[in-house]
Design an enzyme around this catalytic site. Sequence first.
Site, PDB file in Angstrom:
ATOM      1  N   HIS A 253       0.819  -1.217   0.000  1.00 26.81           N
ATOM      2  CA  HIS A 253       0.000   0.000   0.000  1.00 26.81           C
ATOM      3  C   HIS A 253       0.855   1.270   0.000  1.00 26.81           C
ATOM      4  O   HIS A 253       0.327   2.366  -0.181  1.00 26.81           O
ATOM      5  CB  HIS A 253      -1.016  -0.004   1.151  1.00 26.81           C
ATOM      6  CG  HIS A 253      -0.497   0.341   2.514  1.00 26.81           C
ATOM      7  ND1 HIS A 253      -0.215  -0.610   3.463  1.00 26.81           N
ATOM      8  CD2 HIS A 253      -0.247   1.521   3.092  1.00 26.81           C
ATOM      9  CE1 HIS A 253       0.196  -0.011   4.573  1.00 26.81           C
ATOM     10  NE2 HIS A 253       0.179   1.285   4.374  1.00 26.81           N
TER      11      HIS A 253
ATOM     12  N   ASP B 154       0.378  -7.557   1.454  1.00 26.91           N
ATOM     13  CA  ASP B 154       0.730  -6.148   1.589  1.00 26.91           C
ATOM     14  C   ASP B 154       2.250  -5.958   1.673  1.00 26.91           C
ATOM     15  O   ASP B 154       2.772  -5.267   2.541  1.00 26.91           O
ATOM     16  CB  ASP B 154       0.053  -5.506   2.807  1.00 26.91           C
ATOM     17  CG  ASP B 154       0.081  -3.977   2.722  1.00 26.91           C
ATOM     18  OD1 ASP B 154       0.445  -3.449   1.656  1.00 26.91           O
ATOM     19  OD2 ASP B 154      -0.248  -3.318   3.729  1.00 26.91           O
TER      20      ASP B 154
ATOM     21  N   SER C 262       4.426   3.033   7.614  1.00 29.04           N
ATOM     22  CA  SER C 262       4.078   1.815   6.882  1.00 29.04           C
ATOM     23  C   SER C 262       5.268   1.330   6.056  1.00 29.04           C
ATOM     24  O   SER C 262       5.912   2.114   5.347  1.00 29.04           O
ATOM     25  CB  SER C 262       2.904   2.081   5.946  1.00 29.04           C
ATOM     26  OG  SER C 262       1.718   2.206   6.671  1.00 29.04           O
TER      27      SER C 262
END
Lengths: 273, 679
Positions: free
Chosen positions: B75, B105, B194
């Site tokens: 992402h 992911d 992230s």
Amino acid sequence: MRTLTAVFALAVSLAAPVLARAEEAGTRKAARAALSRYGPALVTVRLTVKSRMVYEGREHSGQESTMEVLGTVIAPDGLTVISDFTSNPEGLFQREGGVRVETETSEVVLVLRDGREFPARFVLRDAGLDVAFLAPVGNIPPLACVPFERAAVPEPLDDLVLLTQLGRSLNREVGVTLRKVRAVVKKPRTFVVPDAIDGLMSLGGPAFDGKGRPVGLVVLRRAPGGPGNMESFRDLFEAMTAVVLSAADVQEVASQAVAARARAAALDGAATP
Amino acid sequence: VLAAALAAWAGAAAAAEPARADPAAVDEAIRRVFPSLVRIHVVVAEFRDGREVKEEASGSGVIVSADGEVVTNHHVAGRARRVSCTLPDRREVEAVLVGSDPLADIAVLRLDPSGRPYPFASWGDPGRLRVGDPVLAMGSPLALSQSVTQGIVSNTAMMMPQLFWPASFKLDGEEVGFLVRWIGHDAQIFPGNSGGPLVNLAGEVVGINEISLGLAGAIPADLARTVAGELARRGEVRRSWLGLNVQAMIQGSGDRGALISGVVPGSPAEKAGLRPGDLLVGFQGAPVTILHAEELPAFNRRVLETPVGTRVELTFLRDGRERRATAVTVERGSAQGEEIELRAWGMTVRELTLLAARERRREACSGVLVTGVRPGSPAAEAKPGLRTDDVVVSVAGRPIRTVKELVEAAPGPAGGPERAPVLVGFERQGQALLSVVRPGSRQDGDRSIEARRAWLPVATQVLTPELAAALRIQARGGVRLTQVHPGSTADQAGLRAGDVLLRVDGQEIPASRPEDAEVFPTLLRAYPVGSKVRLEGVRDGAPLRIEAELVASPPSARELAEYRDAQFEFAARDLMVQDRLQAMMDPQQIGALVTRVEAGGWAAVAHLGVGDVLLAVDGERVDGAAALKARMERISAGRPSRVVFFVLRGVQTRYLELTPAWPSVNGKPVRAMPGGGDR
């Protein structure tokens, strides 16, 4: 003499309602005639617009949407006039400095009541008078139009006939409304103010007098210097009023629009390989 | 993004009291991993309202090989059109996307090889983590430079809570948490963290941070490493699919097995004879027991990691009797096909993958899914117009099964009002519809001219009674000049700022209230352009009489020559007098005024702003839109890696460095739009 006067007064008092009714009937008849004759000159103008915000030089978001506004065809070749505000409502809320909202039009289509569609483009705008003119791209069959050159200027309390177009849910039918002239503003130019207006849906529609003669175009009159703080609805109403721009003023700008259209068409021709 | 969104869901998380670990061990762990941390800056493609748009975003990553392989989240970088990484030593290094996997992911980037060897971190074993173990979250929160937070392992089997039902998080159609059971920890992470590593005190990467539910969640390193390895080798992850949905056993229904909740029609599982309600007790000879939801990801992983085409043995209970079946796995593919924009149609589409087709009870590759339609576009204006979720099945009588077939069948852009109509067949909610679309390029923007009127090149304010009294002027109305355009007919006539005008050709100017601001211009508008008017008024207390020529009002900005650059995604036009006056520029200032800067475009990335005046490009002076066009066309032909703009912003000048990614020969043209953010 006194008797004669009394008789005359009585005759007038008896005749007045009859005359008024006759006048009303005459206005209604003229309104229906205007509806029948000029209704086909009201068209839907479908616009695809992209609005964007600019804050301190940085551009944000860019929502695209399609909207439909009312236009009045003023020449058989399809030259059409709309209220400039309706094609750029965000412009009302622009501010000096800070956040700026800008609208860009990418697609313009004239939609007739019979469903025919013609690609068009804006050829001239007059933000000060709140009119924008657009013309079909290329040749199209002759269209019904409202001849603004045969204009009338009404007086306060005269009848006013407004034509407007209903939405898609009502098959884009043309509606007619009878109003009275509330005021005729002379400064800085002539504006005829109706006693009531059917909201923003009327913008871009033609107005006629009680005899069915064109008076002008319904536009949005904004207070000079912008809308101010608009902290209340009162501020909003004071800052913006729907008025009838005189047919003479529409005609004056329309003459420039004709020239602008011819120039745009010539440029098209020049661009053709 | 996931971190931000899930944190918002979870509400305000209580501030965590940081756990204290041995400072020396912490220092050593940081020393080992910190040099391999990268801050990732991406320009990603998003698809909205029938358009591909670009956004800028920032995330974190960790280098895992001396060759410069970087592991991050899908992402963060999965849709990247351009990636650059900043190393802890401040070096900025270009990177390419090697592969990306939305289901786990995880994405892998490769740094520019010229910087080899790169410092890299080592993987650790997340299986050895225990609740309470100290851990360090590393990355670039909020796009800051590399940072470290400290906490403890809070949960070694963190799942997406059922609390949020029926909402679920999906990444490109893949359910977040289907495959992953996170390492929950309380080291604070923020948007931008992230893709950054979760590190144990041995200085090993034990997880890749992905989500925040108040508690942060990291993808365990064993899964991340496996997926990253496959991405690095093949650019994709191949997985098996049986078409079998399982859930945890219903309480009281037994203490072994997994409840088969659904079997996809036509799938290997259905062909093997499995039915909803069966209890799966064995897979490939190994027992299967799923009593709790936390055990689902591990089972899903077992099935997914089975080599494609394997004949698998399934043991299940039906009506209390144990049965056996065999099924051959097929390649699962991704939940969603790649999305692309068909500009001439004004819509975005994607292929129907196996899973997407099954969800619509269709065969794979049996049409092209419409994912968005741009308002006002040919697709939208067709009658009936195409809509999101329609499936295009034919164009001009040719069947359409794939995006490639649609692109080949779709007519190219055709300018002008006459666009060739094409018959399009599509399906909507079980109906087979036909429509006529006229694909083509959009009209040029609004180039209408502004109405010309007679105009005196001055700015004015209304002479109110109060102002008149203060200036000792006996008048019922008038205007005061606040600005006279330099070099204009007003200037040449001798008008000056501060002059008060009371009459035009003997006629009083009836302006006495602020609302009368338009009165004076309207008076002048009645004259033909080129007329000379006699102006009477007052200057410094003395009578003033001047004759001035009225000129045509200036053109609007719409009418000026404008240059639009599709590669760098900005537009600029000629400067006009009003621009110079309003910005108080030098009257002789030349340049091109920037009017558009598409967010996410290369110009925006370099921080070019609307309102900047472009003075030079790569040292060559720009005196207007035409010169800019000529300069940019030469640049486009040369395709340099860097272009330097010299701009005027306010009273300051600055240099902006643009680093475009030029499209490849077969590449798509670069397009742009709004947004930005941390991931």
